[in-house]
Motif scaffolding. Structure first.
Motif, PDB file in Angstrom:
ATOM      1  N   CYS A  68     -34.006 113.319  -2.618  1.00 47.19           N
ATOM      2  CA  CYS A  68     -34.913 113.778  -1.569  1.00 47.19           C
ATOM      3  C   CYS A  68     -34.912 115.296  -1.503  1.00 47.19           C
ATOM      4  N   ASN A  69     -36.012 115.870  -1.930  1.00 47.23           N
ATOM      5  CA  ASN A  69     -36.261 117.311  -1.936  1.00 47.23           C
ATOM      6  C   ASN A  69     -35.523 118.025  -3.066  1.00 47.23           C
ATOM      7  N   ALA A  70     -35.872 119.280  -3.289  1.00 45.08           N
ATOM      8  CA  ALA A  70     -35.414 120.043  -4.446  1.00 45.08           C
ATOM      9  C   ALA A  70     -33.895 120.162  -4.537  1.00 45.08           C
ATOM     10  N   GLY A  71     -33.223 120.345  -3.412  1.00 51.16           N
ATOM     11  CA  GLY A  71     -31.774 120.501  -3.428  1.00 51.16           C
ATOM     12  C   GLY A  71     -31.044 119.283  -3.955  1.00 51.16           C
ATOM     13  N   ALA A  72     -31.676 118.133  -3.895  1.00 48.38           N
ATOM     14  CA  ALA A  72     -31.084 116.891  -4.405  1.00 48.38           C
ATOM     15  C   ALA A  72     -31.611 116.541  -5.789  1.00 48.38           C
ATOM     16  N   GLY A  73     -32.528 117.345  -6.319  1.00 46.65           N
ATOM     17  CA  GLY A  73     -33.039 117.112  -7.661  1.00 46.65           C
ATOM     18  C   GLY A  73     -34.405 116.460  -7.733  1.00 46.65           C
ATOM     19  N   GLN A  74     -35.087 116.284  -6.600  1.00 49.73           N
ATOM     20  CA  GLN A  74     -36.424 115.692  -6.652  1.00 49.73           C
ATOM     21  C   GLN A  74     -37.392 116.700  -7.252  1.00 49.73           C
ATOM     22  N   THR A  75     -38.082 116.299  -8.316  1.00 43.55           N
ATOM     23  CA  THR A  75     -39.050 117.190  -8.967  1.00 43.55           C
ATOM     24  C   THR A  75     -40.476 116.680  -8.855  1.00 43.55           C
ATOM     25  N   VAL A  76     -40.646 115.377  -8.630  1.00 48.00           N
ATOM     26  CA  VAL A  76     -41.972 114.807  -8.398  1.00 48.00           C
ATOM     27  C   VAL A  76     -41.987 114.321  -6.958  1.00 48.00           C
TER      28      VAL A  76
END
Length: 114
Positions: A88-96
């Motif tokens: 969930c979100n960039a800090g957790a690695g979500q890229t799409v």
């Protein structure tokens, strides 16, 4: 969402190796696999992040996990073990930014992850 790559996969505008689908979900192989089996379970309906989920989406999340179970069985990794991950979100690695559940297996998984 017109610029969402996963929405374009759902609509058929972008090809994907689909391995499971139903009225609510689509499951396809990840283009950048992190394990011998790496599939993505996505809802057909666009939801950007887990933070955008509503109480009425609880059944959808359950269906996503049941699809992950079905894919693990289909791919022959259910008994040996597999991992499911939402980012969930960039800090957790979500890229799409279309929620997706990773299904990873076919190799030992270490803890803690990345």
């Amino acid at each position: 969402m017109s610029n969402c790559i996963f929405c374009k996969i759902v609509s058929g505008d972008i090809p994907a190796e689909i391995i499971h689908e139903n009225d609510d979900l689509l499951v396809f192989r990840d283009l950048n696999p992190q394990a011998p089996t790496h599939a993505l379970v996505i809802p057909r309906r666009h939801i950007a992040t887990l933070n955008d989920m509503q109480a009425e989406d609880a059944e959808l999340i359950g269906k996503m996990h049941l699809a992950a179970k079905a894919v693990a069985e289909q791919e022959g990794i259910a008994d040996a073990g597999y991992r499911t991950v939402f980012n969930c979100n960039a800090g957790a690695g979500q890229t799409v930014y279309h929620i997706h559940l990773h299904v990873l297996g076919g190799r030992p998984m270490s803890w803690p992850p990345g």
